[in-house]
Design a protein around this motif. Structure first.
Motif, PDB file in Angstrom:
ATOM      1  N   THR A  37      33.739 -44.824 -56.782  1.00 10.98           N
ATOM      2  CA  THR A  37      32.587 -44.749 -55.820  1.00 10.98           C
ATOM      3  C   THR A  37      32.346 -43.483 -55.152  1.00 10.98           C
ATOM      4  O   THR A  37      33.482 -43.220 -54.434  1.00 10.98           O
ATOM      5  N   GLN A  38      31.397 -42.513 -55.440  1.00 10.84           N
ATOM      6  CA  GLN A  38      31.007 -41.397 -54.663  1.00 10.84           C
ATOM      7  C   GLN A  38      29.887 -41.712 -53.905  1.00 10.84           C
ATOM      8  O   GLN A  38      28.873 -41.604 -54.336  1.00 10.84           O
ATOM      9  N   SER A  39      29.836 -41.808 -52.290  1.00  6.75           N
ATOM     10  CA  SER A  39      28.695 -42.379 -51.705  1.00  6.75           C
ATOM     11  C   SER A  39      27.850 -41.190 -51.252  1.00  6.75           C
ATOM     12  O   SER A  39      26.617 -41.382 -51.002  1.00  6.75           O
ATOM     13  N   LEU A  59      34.556 -33.862 -49.993  1.00  7.29           N
ATOM     14  CA  LEU A  59      33.789 -34.948 -50.694  1.00  7.29           C
ATOM     15  C   LEU A  59      34.676 -36.083 -50.970  1.00  7.29           C
ATOM     16  O   LEU A  59      35.990 -36.178 -50.905  1.00  7.29           O
ATOM     17  N   SER A  60      33.934 -37.107 -50.713  1.00 12.33           N
ATOM     18  CA  SER A  60      34.738 -38.533 -50.692  1.00 12.33           C
ATOM     19  C   SER A  60      34.459 -39.246 -51.937  1.00 12.33           C
ATOM     20  O   SER A  60      33.744 -39.010 -52.672  1.00 12.33           O
ATOM     21  N   CYS A  61      35.581 -40.211 -52.010  1.00 12.25           N
ATOM     22  CA  CYS A  61      35.864 -40.862 -53.077  1.00 12.25           C
ATOM     23  C   CYS A  61      36.436 -42.023 -52.778  1.00 12.25           C
ATOM     24  O   CYS A  61      37.582 -41.861 -52.330  1.00 12.25           O
ATOM     25  N   TRP A  82      39.754 -35.006 -59.786  1.00  7.84           N
ATOM     26  CA  TRP A  82      38.538 -34.364 -59.553  1.00  7.84           C
ATOM     27  C   TRP A  82      37.911 -33.321 -60.469  1.00  7.84           C
ATOM     28  O   TRP A  82      38.846 -32.419 -60.918  1.00  7.84           O
ATOM     29  N   SER A  97      39.695 -38.157 -51.318  1.00 13.55           N
ATOM     30  CA  SER A  97      38.714 -37.172 -51.032  1.00 13.55           C
ATOM     31  C   SER A  97      39.427 -35.677 -51.287  1.00 13.55           C
ATOM     32  O   SER A  97      40.355 -35.465 -51.333  1.00 13.55           O
ATOM     33  N   CYS A 118      34.712 -37.742 -59.265  1.00 16.03           N
ATOM     34  CA  CYS A 118      35.958 -38.162 -59.078  1.00 16.03           C
ATOM     35  C   CYS A 118      36.280 -39.131 -60.331  1.00 16.03           C
ATOM     36  O   CYS A 118      35.210 -39.788 -60.739  1.00 16.03           O
ATOM     37  N   GLY A 127      33.101 -41.631 -61.064  1.00 15.27           N
ATOM     38  CA  GLY A 127      31.749 -41.895 -60.562  1.00 15.27           C
ATOM     39  C   GLY A 127      30.772 -41.173 -60.608  1.00 15.27           C
ATOM     40  O   GLY A 127      30.657 -40.597 -61.997  1.00 15.27           O
ATOM     41  N   MET A 180      28.683 -35.893 -57.237  1.00 11.25           N
ATOM     42  CA  MET A 180      28.129 -35.521 -56.144  1.00 11.25           C
ATOM     43  C   MET A 180      27.649 -33.923 -56.304  1.00 11.25           C
ATOM     44  O   MET A 180      28.612 -33.202 -56.893  1.00 11.25           O
TER      45      MET A 180
END
Lengths: 114, 114
Positions: B5-7, B21-23, B36, B76, B92, B105, B108
């Motif tokens: 999940t990449q929100s 960048l979050s994952c 990544w 991240s 990700c 994911g 982003m």
């Protein structure tokens, strides 16, 4: 070759026609993958080859899609009776055998079905 | 099934800034690999960084580093000193052992502004 090579880079086809997409992996890479990327979307797994055999075909979306690999090298993804929803970038990737090895991607084949 | 999940669908930063960048991911496996990838407008998927789950030390590659929190299932990516060439989609990915495929994911979009 130095990298994963895919052809054609762009293909426009009429609905109902068959298309073939070709992938030439990095020399020595026994694992080969096909992914599909629709506009603005993530990557959807299609099929994985180890040598010439495909232990995982779970991602092929329908029986119109097939893939083969010969000589442990070049792979061809065939889409029969193309539909507009097949329009996407088809990405090929390869890696050395073994769990967790880095997977290297080609530049993709952009398919447009009109 | 494993999921990634990449929100954050999109971010923009100024040149020279730092961005994260979050994952997050979900798995029942204890050993796996995380990646990544960067996809610039040229479409080529390029590996940015790779992390092995059994290694506690966070991976780094020049301006790119990760914050890997195994218990939280978080991975991240930090980009330091952002450059215009960092503008791209960032994906990700989780390497799924057994079935031997990368699960991605949704990506982003990062824009670095001058």
């Amino acid at each position: 070759g130095a990298g994963v090579s895919q052809s054609p880079s762009n293909k426009v086809t009429e609905k109902g026609k068959d298309v073939e997409l070709r992938c030439d992996p990095i020399s020595g890479h026994t694992a080969l993958y096909w992914y599909r990327q629709s506009l603005g979307q993530g990557l959807e797994f299609l099929i994985y080859f180890q040598g010439n055999s495909a232990p995982d075909k779970s991602g092929l979306p329908s029986d119109r899609f097939s893939a083969e690999r010969t000589g442990g090298s070049v792979s061809t993804l065939t889409i029969q009776r193309t539909q507009q929803e097949d329009s996407a970038v088809y990405l090929c990737a390869s890696s050395l055998a073994g769990y967790g090895n880095t997977i290297y991607f080609g530049e993709g084949s952009w398919l447009t079905v009109v | 099934a494993q999921t990634v999940t990449q929100s954050q669908p999109e971010m923009s930063v100024q040149e020279a800034e730092t961005v994260t960048l979050s994952c997050t991911y979900d798995t029942s496996e204890s050993n796996y690999y995380l990646f990544w990838y960067k996809q610039p407008p040229s479409r080529q998927m390029i590996l940015v960084i790779r992390q092995e789950a059994y290694k506690q030390q966070n991976a780094t590659e020049n301006r790119f580093s990760v914050n890997f929190q195994k218990a939280a299932k978080s991975f991240s990516l930090k980009i330091s000193d952002s450059q215009l060439g960092d503008t791209a989609m960032y994906f990700c990915a989780f390497f799924q052992g057994g079935s031997e495929k990368l699960v991605f994911g949704k990506g982003m979009k990062l824009t670095v502004n001058p």
